[in-house]
Scaffold this active site. Structure first.
Site, PDB file in Angstrom:
ATOM      1  N   CYS A  56       0.899  -1.161   0.000  1.00  0.00           N
ATOM      2  CA  CYS A  56       0.000   0.000   0.000  1.00  0.00           C
ATOM      3  C   CYS A  56       0.931   1.202   0.000  1.00  0.00           C
ATOM      4  O   CYS A  56       1.486   1.560   1.033  1.00  0.00           O
ATOM      5  CB  CYS A  56      -0.909   0.014   1.229  1.00  0.00           C
ATOM      6  N   CYS A 101      -0.213   4.161   2.377  1.00  0.00           N
ATOM      7  CA  CYS A 101      -0.221   4.050   3.838  1.00  0.00           C
ATOM      8  C   CYS A 101      -0.067   2.598   4.255  1.00  0.00           C
ATOM      9  O   CYS A 101       1.038   2.076   4.311  1.00  0.00           O
ATOM     10  CB  CYS A 101      -1.479   4.675   4.420  1.00  0.00           C
ATOM     11  N   SER A 102      -1.191   1.916   4.525  1.00  0.00           N
ATOM     12  CA  SER A 102      -1.058   0.593   5.141  1.00  0.00           C
ATOM     13  C   SER A 102      -2.246  -0.324   4.848  1.00  0.00           C
ATOM     14  O   SER A 102      -2.499  -1.239   5.620  1.00  0.00           O
ATOM     15  CB  SER A 102      -0.914   0.769   6.651  1.00  0.00           C
TER      16      SER A 102
END
Lengths: 196, 94
Positions: free
Chosen positions: A104, A107-108
């Site tokens: 990603c 971000c996450s």
């Protein structure tokens, strides 16, 4: 980096904000503790491993998993609807010609329901920035050396769309039970930074 | 315009570091931050897109220096102030 201890300034700030929100009726007493217990009881990589093992032993399930991840995982009792909105799940199968890896970059984003919380390296700027530019070098750092003829495809997850890698079944595993096969599958294999 | 979180393809970051036997959380407060965020989202104090946006607009220097859950906590307090739930100085405990 800071804040790895209960006595750190940020720990005290978090406690302060929780108390303030309780005072203003935006948090119920015990709500935080209940949610923490629920988090601990949430997804683990064993969920993803169970899906992979089933796909290895059941070709029809494998086809369904690759065609419609959300529908297929429901057969094993899993769901991508744990958050506020259902996330689309796409499963990509590795083969001799192509290897998949997930990131990603923003971000996450991660299939937490199937893998549990993501590892720190997955959330690091180093991984997010580099795996899309030099995937082969990054995989080598993880100890995964792929033949030059194997194409690497990098999938960038988003808020609405999550990815899971279906690793290749290791050789010499004929006759192993589904449970034994699941035991071979690692979290990194499901992200694509390991072969299995 | 891309923001500091948009690091895909950016050069200059170091080798990736794996932590052996990494725990789910490194401190209790991190779990509290996740639980707190979930509670506020469920109550509709803010939504998930607003939360992501609040992380993404952390000034670059602070973004890169903060740990993952420090960014989360910072986004939560930013939104609580912007939504008028509490004043910044109240949130800071001043």
């Amino acid at each position: 980096m800071s804040g790895n201890h209960a006595s750190s300034p940020v720990a005290a700030q978090v406690r302060h904000v929780e108390a303030l929100l309780e005072e203003r009726g935006l948090l119920d007493p015990h709500e935080i503790d209940e949610r923490i217990d629920a988090l601990a009881a949430g997804g683990t990589p064993a969920n993803g491993a169970a899906l992979v093992a089933r796909a290895w032993v059941d070709p029809a399930f494998r086809e369904r998993l690759l065609a419609d991840g959300n529908a297929a995982i429901a057969e094993l009792g899993f769901s991508m609807g744990g958050a506020l909105q259902e996330q689309k799940l796409t499963v990509m199968a590795n083969d001799a010609d192509e290897h998949h890896v997930v990131v990603c970059t923003l971000c996450s984003c991660y299939p937490i329901a199937l893998l549990g919380p993501s590892p720190g390296w997955y959330k690091s700027e180093a991984y997010r920035s580099r795996v899309v530019r030099e995937p082969r070098a990054v995989l080598r750092e993880f100890g995964l050396e792929l033949p030059a003829s194997t194409r690497i495809t990098v999938w960038d997850a988003s808020a609405e769309s999550r990815y899971l890698v279906l690793p290749r079944r290791p050789e010499d595993t004929e006759g192993r039970s589904e449970e034994e096969l699941a035991g071979l599958v690692t979290r990194k294999g499901l992200i694509g930074t390991a072969a299995v | 315009m891309s923001r500091i979180n948009d690091v895909g393809g950016m050069v200059g970051f170091p080798p990736i570091v794996e932590e052996p036997d990494e725990p789910r959380f490194h401190a209790d407060w991190e779990a509290h931050v996740v639980a707190l965020n979930g509670a506020l989202l469920r109550r509709g104090v803010y939504n998930l897109d607003e939360f992501r946006d609040a992380i993404e607009r952390i000034p670059p220097g602070e973004y890169l220096a903060a740990s993952y859950y420090e960014k989360w906590f910072r986004a939560i307090t930013t939104l609580l102030a912007e939504k008028g739930v509490a004043r910044p100085e109240e949130l800071a405990g001043d």
